[in-house]
Scaffold this motif. Structure first.
Motif, mmCIF file in Angstrom:
data_model
loop_
_atom_site.group_PDB
_atom_site.id
_atom_site.type_symbol
_atom_site.label_atom_id
_atom_site.label_comp_id
_atom_site.label_asym_id
_atom_site.label_seq_id
_atom_site.Cartn_x
_atom_site.Cartn_y
_atom_site.Cartn_z
ATOM 1 N N LEU A 18 0.872 -1.256 -0.066
ATOM 2 C CA LEU A 18 -0.073 -0.090 -0.007
ATOM 3 C C LEU A 18 0.706 1.142 -0.070
ATOM 4 N N VAL A 19 0.723 2.193 -0.773
ATOM 5 C CA VAL A 19 1.396 3.333 -0.926
ATOM 6 C C VAL A 19 0.546 4.616 -0.601
ATOM 7 N N LYS A 20 1.020 5.344 0.455
ATOM 8 C CA LYS A 20 0.423 6.557 1.056
ATOM 9 C C LYS A 20 1.315 7.730 0.610
ATOM 10 N N GLY A 21 0.592 8.936 0.398
ATOM 11 C CA GLY A 21 1.305 9.866 0.377
ATOM 12 C C GLY A 21 1.431 10.525 -1.182
ATOM 13 N N LEU A 22 1.001 9.916 -1.997
ATOM 14 C CA LEU A 22 0.757 10.327 -3.395
ATOM 15 C C LEU A 22 -0.582 10.978 -3.797
ATOM 16 N N SER A 23 -0.465 12.206 -4.183
ATOM 17 C CA SER A 23 -1.457 13.011 -4.349
ATOM 18 C C SER A 23 -1.839 12.975 -5.985
ATOM 19 N N PHE A 24 -3.118 12.505 -6.233
ATOM 20 C CA PHE A 24 -3.442 12.751 -7.825
ATOM 21 C C PHE A 24 -4.906 12.530 -7.633
ATOM 22 N N GLY A 25 -5.617 13.316 -8.777
ATOM 23 C CA GLY A 25 -7.166 13.354 -8.813
ATOM 24 C C GLY A 25 -7.662 11.968 -9.536
ATOM 25 N N SER A 26 -7.052 11.837 -10.689
ATOM 26 C CA SER A 26 -7.255 10.716 -11.652
ATOM 27 C C SER A 26 -6.169 10.160 -12.454
ATOM 28 N N ILE A 63 4.200 1.776 2.376
ATOM 29 C CA ILE A 63 5.362 2.818 2.387
ATOM 30 C C ILE A 63 4.442 4.137 2.450
ATOM 31 N N ASP A 64 4.913 5.068 3.178
ATOM 32 C CA ASP A 64 4.401 6.481 3.397
ATOM 33 C C ASP A 64 5.228 7.459 3.040
ATOM 34 N N VAL A 65 5.108 8.185 1.774
ATOM 35 C CA VAL A 65 6.003 9.123 1.083
ATOM 36 C C VAL A 65 5.457 10.419 1.058
ATOM 37 N N ALA A 66 4.254 10.819 2.069
ATOM 38 C CA ALA A 66 3.798 11.870 2.214
ATOM 39 C C ALA A 66 4.874 13.182 2.513
ATOM 40 N N TYR A 72 8.698 6.386 5.340
ATOM 41 C CA TYR A 72 8.422 5.311 6.433
ATOM 42 C C TYR A 72 7.803 4.104 5.492
ATOM 43 N N ALA A 73 8.190 2.956 6.110
ATOM 44 C CA ALA A 73 7.707 1.698 5.548
ATOM 45 C C ALA A 73 7.248 0.965 6.771
ATOM 46 N N TYR A 74 6.107 0.038 6.277
ATOM 47 C CA TYR A 74 5.604 -0.707 7.691
ATOM 48 C C TYR A 74 5.465 -2.156 7.080
ATOM 49 N N ASN A 76 4.875 -5.981 8.572
ATOM 50 C CA ASN A 76 4.215 -6.697 9.745
ATOM 51 C C ASN A 76 3.748 -5.931 10.788
ATOM 52 N N GLN A 77 4.477 -5.743 12.045
ATOM 53 C CA GLN A 77 4.030 -4.750 12.876
ATOM 54 C C GLN A 77 5.313 -3.906 13.510
ATOM 55 N N VAL A 78 5.974 -3.591 12.411
ATOM 56 C CA VAL A 78 7.359 -2.793 12.538
ATOM 57 C C VAL A 78 7.355 -1.645 11.760
ATOM 58 N N GLN A 79 7.605 -0.642 12.536
ATOM 59 C CA GLN A 79 7.316 0.786 11.410
ATOM 60 C C GLN A 79 8.955 1.008 11.278
ATOM 61 N N ILE A 80 9.260 1.202 10.259
ATOM 62 C CA ILE A 80 10.750 1.489 9.674
ATOM 63 C C ILE A 80 10.656 2.953 9.296
ATOM 64 N N ILE A 81 11.497 3.741 10.221
ATOM 65 C CA ILE A 81 11.939 4.995 9.539
ATOM 66 C C ILE A 81 12.953 5.194 8.828
ATOM 67 N N LEU A 82 12.844 5.471 7.492
ATOM 68 C CA LEU A 82 13.840 5.796 6.557
ATOM 69 C C LEU A 82 14.491 7.063 6.437
ATOM 70 N N GLY A 83 13.760 8.052 6.977
ATOM 71 C CA GLY A 83 14.225 9.604 6.508
ATOM 72 C C GLY A 83 14.184 9.763 5.222
ATOM 73 N N ASN A 84 15.151 10.526 4.756
ATOM 74 C CA ASN A 84 15.071 10.543 3.155
ATOM 75 C C ASN A 84 15.948 9.626 2.453
ATOM 76 N N MET A 85 15.583 9.415 1.263
ATOM 77 C CA MET A 85 16.110 8.300 0.645
ATOM 78 C C MET A 85 17.542 8.449 -0.251
ATOM 79 N N GLU A 86 18.394 9.293 0.585
ATOM 80 C CA GLU A 86 19.470 9.603 -0.241
ATOM 81 C C GLU A 86 20.362 8.267 -0.683
ATOM 82 N N ASN A 87 20.519 7.842 0.785
ATOM 83 C CA ASN A 87 21.269 6.408 0.477
ATOM 84 C C ASN A 87 20.069 5.157 0.774
ATOM 85 N N GLY A 88 19.257 5.439 -0.026
ATOM 86 C CA GLY A 88 17.985 4.245 -0.333
ATOM 87 C C GLY A 88 18.447 3.025 -0.261
ATOM 88 N N ASP A 89 19.424 2.651 -1.262
ATOM 89 C CA ASP A 89 20.039 1.453 -1.440
ATOM 90 C C ASP A 89 20.590 0.757 -0.286
#
Length: 128
Positions: A18-26, A63-66, A72-74, A76-89
């Motif tokens: 599930l992706v949260k934080g993307l804004s679009f109308g259609s 994943i929440d990219v708001a 953030y990613a979630y 199971n029952q763990v919230q993962i704080i990623l911060g920015n994705m500069e070192n995403g890999d």
């Protein structure tokens, strides 16, 4: 890979994140999703490629990219704080390895946001 709508279904047949934080109308099949926050879409696209690379497609639930500086990613029952994705890999690689060691019933927060800094730390906090 480019954020293009490939197909539209009435129901989902497989587990997809599930992706949260993307804004679009259609959106239109065959076109790139016209998001109001293109930087967030770039993060989602990069994140999805890393999920495939590190074999997380059946693990990441949300994943929440708001806020692109506080992603953030979630799992199971763990919230993962990623911060920015500069070192995403690096962050997603750590996430993949660490989540393999945390039992599915455990709850907590995994903070990977400091991996951007020299001598950055990884912290897991259990929730009681």
């Amino acid at each position: 890979e480019a954020g293009r709508v490939l197909d539209v279904q009435d129901a989902c047949r497989e587990a997809l994140p599930l992706v949260k934080g993307l804004s679009f109308g259609s959106f239109t099949k065959g076109e790139v999703i016209p998001v109001e926050n293109p930087e967030a879409l770039d993060i989602v696209l990069h994140f999805s490629q890393l999920m495939e690379k590190y074999e997380l497609l059946d693990m990441v639930v949300e994943i929440d990219v708001a806020d692109r500086e506080n992603v953030y990613a979630y799992v199971n029952q763990v919230q993962i704080i990623l911060g920015n994705m500069e070192n995403g890999d690096t962050k997603i690689r750590y996430m993949a390895e660490i989540m393999k060691t945390i039992p599915k019933e455990d709850r907590g927060t995994l903070d990977l946001s400091e991996l951007d800094k020299p001598n950055g730390t990884v912290v897991f906090r259990y929730l009681m």
